[in-house]
Design a protein around this motif. Structure first.
Motif, PDB file in Angstrom:
ATOM      1  N   HIS A 440       0.830  -1.208   0.000  1.00  0.00           N
ATOM      2  CA  HIS A 440       0.000   0.000   0.000  1.00  0.00           C
ATOM      3  C   HIS A 440       0.864   1.257   0.000  1.00  0.00           C
ATOM      4  CE1 HIS A 440      -2.643   3.119   1.773  1.00  0.00           C
ATOM      5  NE2 HIS A 440      -3.599   2.493   1.108  1.00  0.00           N
ATOM      6  N   GLU A 441       1.955   1.233   0.773  1.00  0.00           N
ATOM      7  CA  GLU A 441       2.853   2.389   0.821  1.00  0.00           C
ATOM      8  C   GLU A 441       3.568   2.576  -0.511  1.00  0.00           C
ATOM      9  OE1 GLU A 441       4.801   5.663   2.790  1.00  0.00           O
ATOM     10  OE2 GLU A 441       2.916   4.561   3.023  1.00  0.00           O
ATOM     11  N   VAL A 442       3.964   1.480  -1.144  1.00  0.00           N
ATOM     12  CA  VAL A 442       4.613   1.567  -2.458  1.00  0.00           C
ATOM     13  C   VAL A 442       3.666   2.203  -3.470  1.00  0.00           C
ATOM     14  CG1 VAL A 442       5.471   0.210  -4.396  1.00  0.00           C
ATOM     15  CG2 VAL A 442       6.208  -0.337  -2.075  1.00  0.00           C
ATOM     16  N   ALA A 443       2.407   1.793  -3.467  1.00  0.00           N
ATOM     17  CA  ALA A 443       1.420   2.371  -4.387  1.00  0.00           C
ATOM     18  C   ALA A 443       1.255   3.864  -4.130  1.00  0.00           C
ATOM     19  CB  ALA A 443       0.093   1.650  -4.241  1.00  0.00           C
ATOM     20  N   ARG A 444       1.192   4.242  -2.867  1.00  0.00           N
ATOM     21  CA  ARG A 444       1.014   5.658  -2.525  1.00  0.00           C
ATOM     22  C   ARG A 444       2.196   6.491  -3.008  1.00  0.00           C
ATOM     23  NH1 ARG A 444       2.512   9.425   0.931  1.00  0.00           N
ATOM     24  NH2 ARG A 444       4.058   8.054   1.902  1.00  0.00           N
ATOM     25  N   LEU A 445       3.420   5.980  -2.797  1.00  0.00           N
ATOM     26  CA  LEU A 445       4.604   6.723  -3.221  1.00  0.00           C
ATOM     27  C   LEU A 445       4.666   6.872  -4.739  1.00  0.00           C
ATOM     28  CD1 LEU A 445       7.282   5.239  -0.787  1.00  0.00           C
ATOM     29  CD2 LEU A 445       6.270   7.521  -0.712  1.00  0.00           C
ATOM     30  N   HIS A 446       4.020   5.960  -5.473  1.00  0.00           N
ATOM     31  CA  HIS A 446       3.955   6.062  -6.932  1.00  0.00           C
ATOM     32  C   HIS A 446       2.709   6.831  -7.396  1.00  0.00           C
ATOM     33  CE1 HIS A 446       7.010   2.827  -6.892  1.00  0.00           C
ATOM     34  NE2 HIS A 446       7.281   3.202  -8.133  1.00  0.00           N
ATOM     35  N   GLN A 447       2.012   7.460  -6.436  1.00  0.00           N
ATOM     36  CA  GLN A 447       0.773   8.197  -6.726  1.00  0.00           C
ATOM     37  C   GLN A 447      -0.298   7.264  -7.298  1.00  0.00           C
ATOM     38  OE1 GLN A 447       1.859  11.512  -9.228  1.00  0.00           O
ATOM     39  NE2 GLN A 447       3.054  12.503  -7.624  1.00  0.00           N
ATOM     40  N   GLY A 448      -0.238   6.024  -6.859  1.00  0.00           N
ATOM     41  CA  GLY A 448      -1.241   5.038  -7.277  1.00  0.00           C
ATOM     42  C   GLY A 448      -2.092   4.601  -6.101  1.00  0.00           C
ATOM     43  N   ARG A 449      -2.682   3.421  -6.218  1.00  0.00           N
ATOM     44  CA  ARG A 449      -3.575   2.926  -5.175  1.00  0.00           C
ATOM     45  C   ARG A 449      -3.692   1.409  -5.269  1.00  0.00           C
ATOM     46  NH1 ARG A 449      -6.441   4.912  -9.398  1.00  0.00           N
ATOM     47  NH2 ARG A 449      -8.171   3.641 -10.224  1.00  0.00           N
ATOM     48  N   ILE A 450      -4.194   0.813  -4.182  1.00  0.00           N
ATOM     49  CA  ILE A 450      -4.507  -0.613  -4.176  1.00  0.00           C
ATOM     50  C   ILE A 450      -5.979  -0.765  -3.816  1.00  0.00           C
ATOM     51  CG2 ILE A 450      -4.155  -2.808  -2.994  1.00  0.00           C
ATOM     52  CD1 ILE A 450      -1.297  -2.338  -2.810  1.00  0.00           C
ATOM     53  N   ASN A 451      -6.708  -1.478  -4.655  1.00  0.00           N
ATOM     54  CA  ASN A 451      -8.112  -1.774  -4.389  1.00  0.00           C
ATOM     55  C   ASN A 451      -8.246  -3.233  -3.987  1.00  0.00           C
ATOM     56  OD1 ASN A 451      -8.736   0.855  -5.282  1.00  0.00           O
ATOM     57  ND2 ASN A 451      -8.848   0.150  -7.411  1.00  0.00           N
ATOM     58  N   VAL A 452      -9.256  -3.522  -3.181  1.00  0.00           N
ATOM     59  CA  VAL A 452      -9.493  -4.898  -2.755  1.00  0.00           C
ATOM     60  C   VAL A 452     -10.998  -5.162  -2.731  1.00  0.00           C
ATOM     61  CG1 VAL A 452      -9.436  -4.202  -0.308  1.00  0.00           C
ATOM     62  CG2 VAL A 452      -9.143  -6.610  -0.927  1.00  0.00           C
ATOM     63  N   SER A 453     -11.362  -6.318  -3.201  1.00  0.00           N
ATOM     64  CA  SER A 453     -12.740  -6.801  -3.084  1.00  0.00           C
ATOM     65  C   SER A 453     -12.655  -8.270  -2.686  1.00  0.00           C
ATOM     66  CB  SER A 453     -13.500  -6.653  -4.405  1.00  0.00           C
ATOM     67  OG  SER A 453     -12.877  -7.405  -5.432  1.00  0.00           O
ATOM     68  N   SER A 454     -13.522  -8.674  -1.778  1.00  0.00           N
ATOM     69  CA  SER A 454     -13.431 -10.044  -1.282  1.00  0.00           C
ATOM     70  C   SER A 454     -14.752 -10.468  -0.677  1.00  0.00           C
ATOM     71  CB  SER A 454     -12.322 -10.156  -0.230  1.00  0.00           C
ATOM     72  OG  SER A 454     -12.171 -11.490   0.208  1.00  0.00           O
ATOM     73  N   GLU A 455     -14.941 -11.761  -0.659  1.00  0.00           N
ATOM     74  CA  GLU A 455     -16.115 -12.350  -0.027  1.00  0.00           C
ATOM     75  C   GLU A 455     -15.655 -13.606   0.702  1.00  0.00           C
ATOM     76  OE1 GLU A 455     -20.577 -14.019  -1.202  1.00  0.00           O
ATOM     77  OE2 GLU A 455     -19.350 -12.941  -2.680  1.00  0.00           O
TER      78      GLU A 455
END
Length: 474
Positions: A440-455
């Motif tokens: 999550h921190e790596v994505a933030r530093l790249h100005q990106g994001r991580i999404n999650v969906s689960s059941e």
């Protein structure tokens, strides 16, 4: 000249007048001294006139004050200090009246200045009180003030929010009404003896257990005498949760370090001591040692990265990167783990990928974490799909599995450091609770994001989304 001096002069001039008059009578009967008798009579007449003038002056000076002034003075002197009547001007022309009017005008001027100063002080006090209240209301820590009897005289917004009690009710109650019932008798004794005290309490809600830290200190007046107490209350639930997670992490880290080291030591010792191990078995042992060493190295790397994250010193070094080569390296790293659990690993990557400007090592580690989690939490015989999609100036790396899934109430916490699910199946699997936080921190530093969906029991999908910067397609 005062009254005593004038009286002395009157007596002296009166005696002189009597003496001159007697001398004039005696000289008059003596024929030879007729001239001097006339002069004595003239002198006596002058003294009489001067005596009469001084008497008139004395009478003028002793003229009583006007009745209007005397009435005002009597009313003013007999009234209470807080109910003094106003003094009014008089319309006489004598010196006393003029002096009275001068005094009244001076007093009125001073009263007007005093009233103006009082209004200014009141306004400043109101502004100061308003500013102080605004500052206290902006605090996240609850602040309450009680008098010496324990009754509330002030509470800020955080105090009523933490206790979930309206301020109107709090200001009608005492501290005993809101103190937690579970505090110890020692704490209650300290409160009763009005000494500084700090203690903790907890309460159970539908969302879990909330922890609070209380503190009380005396409130002093301008003479440094106690006139009440200041109560502070702080919600330390997150701090308690972090402490619990750290304790679990230490326990988990000990196991994570001990297990690969024990395996490496065992297989290395077997290879050293045994003489009849065939080539294929030796190769298997070497592979296990290498796998455990890789696992150990990855865990140490996660510890180092997480320490950099907490210190705020984690940074990235972005360079133009060829995606196809990077993705091949990632798949090669994860393939042995897929094979060990006999998972169906499918890869869907476009034939033509753009170059992107990223920190290759950081992105590789983040994607290996996502794929590694898919392997760990997917039962044997399941499937994992790794998909890359380029659209809308973004590139999406999607990891989908058929694993145990994540419950709805735990989804918001999966990217928190040291977080691990309460699901018993998760507890039986080794993990640090750091991989997703790092990704999550790596994505933030790249100005990106991580999404999650689960059941739960249906699997999970994690998507690492990065913006596409200027690059050249290959």
């Amino acid at each position: 000249m005062n009254d005593q001096s004038i009286a002395q002069y009157l007596r002296a001039i009166g005696l002189l007048t009597l003496l001159l008059s007697g001398t004039a009578i005696v000289l008059f009967f003596i024929e030879s001294h007729e001239f001097w008798a006339i002069r004595s009579l003239v002198a006596a007449a002058i003294c009489s006139l001067f005596l009469g003038f001084l008497t008139v002056v004395k009478k003028q000076d002793s003229v009583p004050l006007p009745v209007e002034i005397l009435t005002q003075l009597e009313s003013y002197s007999s009234s209470e200090p807080q109910n003094k009547p106003p003094l009014n001007l008089v319309h006489w022309q004598d010196p006393h009246s003029q002096g009275w009017n001068t005094i009244v005008e001076e007093l009125r001027t001073r009263q007007a200045l005093a009233a103006l100063e009082a209004r200014i002080d009141e306004k400043l006090t109101q502004n100061k009180t308003s500013d102080d209240t605004a500052v206290l209301d902006s605090l996240a820590e609850g602040v309450g003030v009680t008098d010496l009897n324990g009754h509330f005289t002030f509470v800020n917004s955080a105090f009523e929010a933490i206790l979930a009690i309206d301020s109107s009710k709090l200001l009608k109650s005492s501290i005993e009404d809101v103190l937690p019932k579970e505090i110890s008798s020692k704490t209650r004794d300290s409160i009763a003896r009005a000494i500084p005290v700090t203690f903790e309490s907890h309460s159970k809600t539908d969302e879990g257990t909330l922890y609070f830290r209380w503190s009380r200190r005396p409130r002093l007046n301008e003479h440094c005498e106690p006139n009440g107490h200041v109560w502070l209350i702080r919600d330390v639930s997150q701090q308690k949760l972090a402490e619990k997670m750290r304790e679990e992490f230490v326990s988990m880290a000990t196991h994570e370090l001990r297990t690969p080291l024990a395996n490496i030591n065992a297989y290395a010792e077997t290879l050293t001591m045994a003489d009849d191990i065939d080539f294929e078995q030796q190769k298997e042992f070497y592979n296990i040692i290498q796998s455990e060493a890789t696992r150990l190295a990855r865990f140490v790397d996660e510890l180092l990265e997480i320490s950099r994250m907490e210190a705020g010193s984690m940074s990235i070094n972005c360079r133009i990167t060829e995606l196809d080569r990077m993705l091949k390296e990632i798949c090669d790293k994860i393939q042995p783990e897929m094979n060990r659990k006999e998972l169906d690993f499918s890869i869907v990557i476009p034939p033509k990928l753009p170059q992107i400007e990223v920190d290759k090592d950081a992105i590789t580690a983040a994607l290996v974490n996502l794929l590694g989690n898919a392997v760990k939490y997917t039962p044997e015989g399941g499937n994992v799909c790794f998909t890359v999609v380029v659209e809308d100036n973004e590139i999406q790396f999607r990891v989908q599995d058929s694993g145990i899934g994540i419950s709805e109430d735990e989804l918001p916490h999966v990217f928190e450091k040291f977080f691990r699910s309460d699901d018993g199946r998760v507890r039986d699997i080794n993990g640090s609770g750091l991989g997703l936080a790092f990704s999550h921190e790596v994505a933030r530093l790249h100005q990106g994001r991580i999404n999650v969906s689960s059941e739960l029991n249906q699997g999970s999908t994690f998507s690492l989304v990065l913006p596409l910067k200027t690059g050249v397609e290959i």
